[in-house]
Design a protein around this motif. Structure first.
Motif, PDB file in Angstrom:
ATOM      1  N   GLU A 141       3.843  29.132  -6.985  1.00 27.49           N
ATOM      2  CA  GLU A 141       4.419  28.261  -5.964  1.00 27.49           C
ATOM      3  C   GLU A 141       3.336  27.431  -5.278  1.00 27.49           C
ATOM      4  N   GLU A 142       2.144  28.030  -5.099  1.00 26.00           N
ATOM      5  CA  GLU A 142       1.033  27.285  -4.490  1.00 26.00           C
ATOM      6  C   GLU A 142       0.596  26.149  -5.405  1.00 26.00           C
ATOM      7  N   GLN A 143       0.536  26.431  -6.709  1.00 25.45           N
ATOM      8  CA  GLN A 143       0.187  25.398  -7.677  1.00 25.45           C
ATOM      9  C   GLN A 143       1.228  24.285  -7.684  1.00 25.45           C
ATOM     10  N   LYS A 144       2.491  24.673  -7.558  1.00 24.94           N
ATOM     11  CA  LYS A 144       3.583  23.695  -7.510  1.00 24.94           C
ATOM     12  C   LYS A 144       3.430  22.783  -6.291  1.00 24.94           C
ATOM     13  N   ASP A 145       3.147  23.357  -5.123  1.00 24.09           N
ATOM     14  CA  ASP A 145       2.981  22.573  -3.896  1.00 24.09           C
ATOM     15  C   ASP A 145       1.808  21.594  -4.022  1.00 24.09           C
ATOM     16  N   ASN A 146       0.689  22.078  -4.574  1.00 23.42           N
ATOM     17  CA  ASN A 146      -0.489  21.215  -4.734  1.00 23.42           C
ATOM     18  C   ASN A 146      -0.212  20.070  -5.698  1.00 23.42           C
ATOM     19  N   LEU A 147       0.523  20.365  -6.773  1.00 26.28           N
ATOM     20  CA  LEU A 147       0.849  19.314  -7.743  1.00 26.28           C
ATOM     21  C   LEU A 147       1.727  18.235  -7.126  1.00 26.28           C
ATOM     22  N   VAL A 148       2.702  18.654  -6.335  1.00 21.77           N
ATOM     23  CA  VAL A 148       3.588  17.686  -5.680  1.00 21.77           C
ATOM     24  C   VAL A 148       2.781  16.763  -4.773  1.00 21.77           C
ATOM     25  N   LEU A 149       1.834  17.340  -4.026  1.00 20.70           N
ATOM     26  CA  LEU A 149       0.986  16.542  -3.133  1.00 20.70           C
ATOM     27  C   LEU A 149       0.088  15.596  -3.929  1.00 20.70           C
ATOM     28  N   ASN A 150      -0.492  16.092  -5.027  1.00 18.77           N
ATOM     29  CA  ASN A 150      -1.378  15.248  -5.841  1.00 18.77           C
ATOM     30  C   ASN A 150      -0.629  14.098  -6.496  1.00 18.77           C
ATOM     31  N   ILE A 151       0.573  14.393  -7.007  1.00 12.88           N
ATOM     32  CA  ILE A 151       1.371  13.338  -7.641  1.00 12.88           C
ATOM     33  C   ILE A 151       1.736  12.264  -6.617  1.00 12.88           C
ATOM     34  N   ALA A 152       2.145  12.708  -5.421  1.00 12.40           N
ATOM     35  CA  ALA A 152       2.498  11.741  -4.365  1.00 12.40           C
ATOM     36  C   ALA A 152       1.284  10.904  -3.964  1.00 12.40           C
ATOM     37  N   ALA A 153       0.094  11.539  -3.853  1.00 13.62           N
ATOM     38  CA  ALA A 153      -1.127  10.818  -3.468  1.00 13.62           C
ATOM     39  C   ALA A 153      -1.519   9.810  -4.536  1.00 13.62           C
ATOM     40  N   ASN A 154      -1.398  10.197  -5.827  1.00 15.99           N
ATOM     41  CA  ASN A 154      -1.759   9.280  -6.911  1.00 15.99           C
ATOM     42  C   ASN A 154      -0.814   8.085  -6.983  1.00 15.99           C
ATOM     43  N   LYS A 155       0.468   8.333  -6.785  1.00 16.54           N
ATOM     44  CA  LYS A 155       1.430   7.227  -6.788  1.00 16.54           C
ATOM     45  C   LYS A 155       1.183   6.276  -5.624  1.00 16.54           C
ATOM     46  N   LYS A 156       0.804   6.854  -4.485  1.00 17.36           N
ATOM     47  CA  LYS A 156       0.479   6.024  -3.321  1.00 17.36           C
ATOM     48  C   LYS A 156      -0.761   5.181  -3.584  1.00 17.36           C
ATOM     49  N   LYS A 157      -1.741   5.764  -4.284  1.00 15.16           N
ATOM     50  CA  LYS A 157      -2.975   5.043  -4.593  1.00 15.16           C
ATOM     51  C   LYS A 157      -2.699   3.857  -5.508  1.00 15.16           C
ATOM     52  N   ILE A 158      -1.852   4.064  -6.518  1.00 16.06           N
ATOM     53  CA  ILE A 158      -1.479   2.969  -7.422  1.00 16.06           C
ATOM     54  C   ILE A 158      -0.775   1.859  -6.647  1.00 16.06           C
ATOM     55  N   GLN A 159       0.113   2.234  -5.733  1.00 14.31           N
ATOM     56  CA  GLN A 159       0.829   1.241  -4.936  1.00 14.31           C
ATOM     57  C   GLN A 159      -0.131   0.446  -4.056  1.00 14.31           C
ATOM     58  N   GLU A 160      -1.123   1.120  -3.470  1.00 15.85           N
ATOM     59  CA  GLU A 160      -2.110   0.450  -2.625  1.00 15.85           C
ATOM     60  C   GLU A 160      -2.952  -0.535  -3.429  1.00 15.85           C
ATOM     61  N   LEU A 161      -3.310  -0.161  -4.659  1.00 14.56           N
ATOM     62  CA  LEU A 161      -4.074  -1.069  -5.527  1.00 14.56           C
ATOM     63  C   LEU A 161      -3.260  -2.316  -5.861  1.00 14.56           C
ATOM     64  N   GLU A 162      -1.999  -2.123  -6.166  1.00 12.75           N
ATOM     65  CA  GLU A 162      -1.133  -3.268  -6.477  1.00 12.75           C
ATOM     66  C   GLU A 162      -0.976  -4.185  -5.270  1.00 12.75           C
ATOM     67  N   ASP A 163      -0.830  -3.584  -4.088  1.00  8.08           N
ATOM     68  CA  ASP A 163      -0.703  -4.386  -2.863  1.00  8.08           C
ATOM     69  C   ASP A 163      -1.983  -5.169  -2.580  1.00  8.08           C
ATOM     70  N   GLU A 164      -3.138  -4.550  -2.836  1.00  8.83           N
ATOM     71  CA  GLU A 164      -4.417  -5.222  -2.593  1.00  8.83           C
ATOM     72  C   GLU A 164      -4.603  -6.405  -3.531  1.00  8.83           C
ATOM     73  N   ILE A 165      -4.215  -6.229  -4.793  1.00 15.76           N
ATOM     74  CA  ILE A 165      -4.315  -7.327  -5.760  1.00 15.76           C
ATOM     75  C   ILE A 165      -3.406  -8.480  -5.366  1.00 15.76           C
ATOM     76  N   LEU A 166      -2.197  -8.172  -4.958  1.00 15.69           N
ATOM     77  CA  LEU A 166      -1.262  -9.216  -4.527  1.00 15.69           C
ATOM     78  C   LEU A 166      -1.783  -9.952  -3.303  1.00 15.69           C
TER      79      LEU A 166
END
Length: 301
Positions: A104-129
């Protein structure tokens, strides 16, 4: 209410119907005017000083109230009702955290990492625009934009690879967690059986927090086994009996048999072992709405 508005105190109203009193409109629309530099609100024939920290809460015991659009646009309606699927997911997290805490701890960490990575991709796209929007002249001459694009491409590729790996790992973890779904499903069914008892007598009200404590107790005290199926069976058997004993303490004697029957029927229904046509006939009797469609109707002439 006037004192609450002045000092910013929360107000709680019970048994509110689907229509609200028109006198609440100034509060809902925040009809605040400044008089002499002080924020004021008019309630009836009085003008009261308004506190911007004031919060107004209204609750209702209605299970599924329907408010008119003009009320919905002035308020934020939050439904705190517990649904069977939502409770099942919550209980699944509890039992896996107890039985396999590392999973369950691994599951929680993965959810946080996936959300952080998706946010990072969105921030990069916004910066390019943003850079494209602010760029003047030839894009190839904009050194900052070219460097950002190159950096973004490398970062985006790296993050995308991490996302694929994380989502694959998450699928494996979810597959392992699914082994415990049987006890989460049983526990969710039993809670809603308790919830149904309120229809028999309004006195029968059961707290979800207390039920979760009982579920945790069942996990700790039920017999353990190295085989997952046997462990789930032991947990379900222990918790079912624990719920029965816990609930019967507060039931009238004449309702205990009804409660045990309802528990049995819901468990069999979830397992697909209950013939619903026969069960409905048992509950409601042989009511025939359209005699022409009645099964086995004899033709008499």
């Amino acid at each position: 209410l006037e004192i609450a508005i002045q000092f910013g105190m929360p107000v709680l109203l019970q048994n509110v119907h689907e229509t609200l009193d028109p006198s609440l409109d100034p509060i809902l629309t925040k009809a605040v005017v400044k008089i002499g530099g002080a924020p004021m609100m008019r309630l009836g024939d009085k003008e009261i000083e308004y506190n911007y920290d004031f919060r107004f809460y209204i609750t209702t015991k209605m299970s599924n109230p329907h408010y008119a659009p003009e009320i919905a646009t002035k308020t934020t309606i939050v439904n705190f009702a517990v649904k069977e699927q939502g409770l099942e997911a919550q209980l699944l997290g509890i039992v896996v955290r107890k039985e396999k805490p590392e999973l369950e701890e691994q599951k929680d960490n993965l959810v946080l990492n996936i959300a952080a990575n998706k946010k990072k991709i969105q921030e990069l796209e916004d910066e390019i625009l943003r850079l494209l929007n602010e760029s003047k002249g030839s894009l190839l001459d904009d050194e900052l934009l070219v460097n950002t694009l190159q950096t973004s491409k490398a970062t985006s590729q790296e993050v995308s690879e991490q996302l694929v790996t994380a989502e694959t790992t998450e699928a494996k973890i979810d597959s392992a967690r699914e082994g415990y779904r049987g006890c989460a499903e049983r526990a969710s069914i039993l809670f809603f059986v308790l919830n149904d008892m309120g229809r028999i007598d309004p006195m029968y009200q059961f707290s979800l927090d207390a039920y979760i404590e009982l579920f945790n107790l069942s996990i700790d005290k039920s017999q353990r086994s190295s085989k997952l199926e046997e462990r789930i069976s032991n947990l379900n058997e222990f918790h079912t009996y624990a719920v029965y004993r816990y609930t019967c303490r507060g039931l009238f004697e004449r309702h205990k048999l009804l409660f045990s029957f309802h528990m049995c029927a819901k468990i069999l229904e979830a397992a697909g072992k209950l013939n619903m046509d026969e069960y409905n006939f048992f509950l409601r009797g042989g009511i025939v709405l359209e005699r022409d469609n009645q099964i086995g109707r004899a033709s008499c002439r």
